[in-house]
Design an enzyme around this catalytic site. Sequence first.
Site, PDB file in Angstrom:
ATOM      1  CG  ASP A 139       7.222  10.826   5.768  1.00  0.00           C
ATOM      2  OD1 ASP A 139       6.740  10.930   4.626  1.00  0.00           O
ATOM      3  OD2 ASP A 139       6.935   9.903   6.549  1.00  0.00           O
ATOM      4  CD  GLU A 145       9.494  13.009   2.766  1.00  0.00           C
ATOM      5  OE1 GLU A 145       8.426  12.466   2.460  1.00  0.00           O
ATOM      6  OE2 GLU A 145      10.544  12.371   3.011  1.00  0.00           O
TER       7      GLU A 145
END
Length: 253
Positions: free
Chosen positions: A62, A134
């Site tokens: 992320d 992610e």
Amino acid sequence: MSSARSDGDRPDSDRPDLDELRLTLGVPDLDTERLEHALTHRSYAYENGNIAHNERYEFLGDSVLGLVVTDTLFTTHPDLPEGQLAKLRAAVVSAKALAVVARDLELGRFVRLGRGEEITGGRNKASILSDTVEAVLGAIYVEFGIVRSAEVIHAIFDPVMADAARLGAGLDWKTSLQEICANHDLGVPHYVLIGTGPDHDKTFTAVAHVGEREFGGGTGRSKKEAEQMVAEIAWTVLDAELRGAGAPDATTA
């Protein structure tokens, strides 16, 4: 009728070839064990002796994605103010956008899921798909560092960033509604949400309140989706009214 099987029930011949995914991502030399780790959802981990799942990789990925996207937007849009850059970034790294990317990559075929998630369609759930994107990016960063990670991110996300730059106010309707309200002293919008249906298949309805006015019509499979829809409805009405009254265009105010 046979029940759905978790990945742990699949014979090796039924499992998708990770080489295919590595080539799609542009990292044919990514370690197999690391990639499998990044593809392991917690539901699979809990059903298989609490092995390592992908949430730590997700946490890292992320940040890596956010850094590369932010740097790219900052460089390619030198005249945009901070608020508009934030909208662009939010549109590119949102769970919805990441799920679309995951589906384009056919990532759902490779995720390791437990029986419960398998039965309830976990391979197509936006939350699982976006988290897995992610996690895979986090694994690529750990193995290869930021330069190689940025190459992968650019190959996948440059078209997403280009599309986002063409959307204008629609990048984040809640933010756009908040801005038009602030610019014209309309008060702070707030939302009322109602969820219906079972936990695994809820539908949400949202109403937006702006001052004494109420705007309805927002529905979605998540709270965020319903709020974004009703915010778009409210923004569109207010923008038309304000421009009709001679106020500046809400998209540039």
